[in-house]
Design a protein around this motif. Structure first.
Motif, PDB file in Angstrom:
ATOM      1  N   UNK A 289      16.427  10.938  -2.192  1.00  0.00           N
ATOM      2  CA  UNK A 289      15.446  11.226  -1.149  1.00  0.00           C
ATOM      3  C   UNK A 289      14.377  12.121  -1.750  1.00  0.00           C
ATOM      4  N   UNK A 290      13.099  11.728  -1.632  1.00  0.00           N
ATOM      5  CA  UNK A 290      12.014  12.518  -2.186  1.00  0.00           C
ATOM      6  C   UNK A 290      10.750  12.332  -1.357  1.00  0.00           C
ATOM      7  N   UNK A 291       9.743  13.132  -1.651  1.00  0.00           N
ATOM      8  CA  UNK A 291       8.464  13.034  -0.953  1.00  0.00           C
ATOM      9  C   UNK A 291       7.378  12.716  -1.968  1.00  0.00           C
ATOM     10  N   UNK A 292       6.558  11.713  -1.629  1.00  0.00           N
ATOM     11  CA  UNK A 292       5.457  11.329  -2.491  1.00  0.00           C
ATOM     12  C   UNK A 292       4.191  11.267  -1.636  1.00  0.00           C
ATOM     13  N   UNK A 293       3.172  12.040  -1.977  1.00  0.00           N
ATOM     14  CA  UNK A 293       1.919  12.110  -1.205  1.00  0.00           C
ATOM     15  C   UNK A 293       2.194  12.425   0.266  1.00  0.00           C
ATOM     16  N   UNK A 294       3.052  13.379   0.511  1.00  0.00           N
ATOM     17  CA  UNK A 294       3.431  13.809   1.868  1.00  0.00           C
ATOM     18  C   UNK A 294       4.155  12.727   2.668  1.00  0.00           C
ATOM     19  N   UNK A 295       4.580  11.667   2.023  1.00  0.00           N
ATOM     20  CA  UNK A 295       5.320  10.606   2.703  1.00  0.00           C
ATOM     21  C   UNK A 295       6.739  10.573   2.150  1.00  0.00           C
ATOM     22  N   UNK A 296       7.738  10.794   3.004  1.00  0.00           N
ATOM     23  CA  UNK A 296       9.121  10.768   2.511  1.00  0.00           C
ATOM     24  C   UNK A 296       9.578   9.343   2.200  1.00  0.00           C
TER      25      UNK A 296
ATOM     26  N   UNK B 211       0.844  -1.188   0.000  1.00  0.00           N
ATOM     27  CA  UNK B 211       0.000   0.000   0.000  1.00  0.00           C
ATOM     28  C   UNK B 211       0.881   1.240   0.000  1.00  0.00           C
ATOM     29  N   UNK B 212       0.600   2.187  -0.891  1.00  0.00           N
ATOM     30  CA  UNK B 212       1.423   3.404  -0.948  1.00  0.00           C
ATOM     31  C   UNK B 212       1.048   4.401   0.133  1.00  0.00           C
ATOM     32  N   UNK B 213      -0.154   4.281   0.719  1.00  0.00           N
ATOM     33  CA  UNK B 213      -0.547   5.203   1.790  1.00  0.00           C
ATOM     34  C   UNK B 213      -0.597   4.437   3.112  1.00  0.00           C
ATOM     35  N   UNK B 214       0.243   4.821   4.059  1.00  0.00           N
ATOM     36  CA  UNK B 214       0.290   4.113   5.325  1.00  0.00           C
ATOM     37  C   UNK B 214      -0.955   4.365   6.166  1.00  0.00           C
ATOM     38  N   UNK B 215      -1.257   3.450   7.058  1.00  0.00           N
ATOM     39  CA  UNK B 215      -2.380   3.635   7.972  1.00  0.00           C
ATOM     40  C   UNK B 215      -1.978   4.652   9.030  1.00  0.00           C
TER      41      UNK B 215
ATOM     42  N   UNK C 270       7.077   6.038   7.443  1.00  0.00           N
ATOM     43  CA  UNK C 270       5.627   5.953   7.510  1.00  0.00           C
ATOM     44  C   UNK C 270       4.935   7.110   8.226  1.00  0.00           C
ATOM     45  N   UNK C 271       5.633   7.821   9.076  1.00  0.00           N
ATOM     46  CA  UNK C 271       4.998   8.900   9.825  1.00  0.00           C
ATOM     47  C   UNK C 271       5.173  10.223   9.079  1.00  0.00           C
ATOM     48  N   UNK C 272       4.091  10.789   8.589  1.00  0.00           N
ATOM     49  CA  UNK C 272       4.193  12.009   7.782  1.00  0.00           C
ATOM     50  C   UNK C 272       4.506  13.244   8.614  1.00  0.00           C
TER      51      UNK C 272
END
Length: 143
Positions: free
Chosen positions: A101-108, A29-33, A67-69
């Protein structure tokens, strides 16, 4: 070296360099819980290309995701760069060809690329052996 060996080496390296952070494989999953913490790792791609009849190039791309934005340690990028720049795969060091190092959907996340050249080992052949010559006497026969 297999892809599984490389993936295991990355997991072990992360656990060794970041002992106070939870490290686990990605669930896909690309978006963590919301309650997710720590770092996930996953193989993005693996490719084997033939250069010549006996030489190949293996390319692997991995994603390391925090995982922690809202709670990103300031030193995390540097620690990941240091840990993953050169990894040890069963006694052999492998150096990353690219770390990003990059950020995708506010997740580094960090993208790590490893490229290895391998040579197909031909079957061993026995070296030429000496022939032993013995003088023989020929008998003449009449017919």
């Amino acid at each position: 070296m297999t892809t599984n060996q490389l993936t295991t080496a990355i997991a072990n390296t992360l656990k060794q360099h970041l002992p106070n952070i939870t490290i686990h494989p990605s669930t896909g999953s690309s978006s963590p819980t919301p309650d997710s913490q720590g770092i996930t790792y996953r193989l993005l791609s693996s490719q084997l290309t033939r250069e010549r009849s006996d030489r190949f190039v293996q390319s692997h791309a991995f994603e390391i995701r925090w995982l922690e934005t809202d709670n990103i340690p300031a030193t995390l990028p540097d620690e990941l760069f240091e840990a993953l720049e050169t990894i040890n795969v069963e006694g052999t060091p492998y150096r990353a060809t690219e770390l990003r190092w990059e950020t995708e959907n506010d997740t580094p996340r960090m993208l790590v690329y490893y490229t290895m050249r391998t040579t197909k080992v031909s079957e061993s052949t026995t070296p030429m052996q000496q022939l032993e010559q013995r003088p023989t006497a020929l008998k003449a026969t009449r017919e």
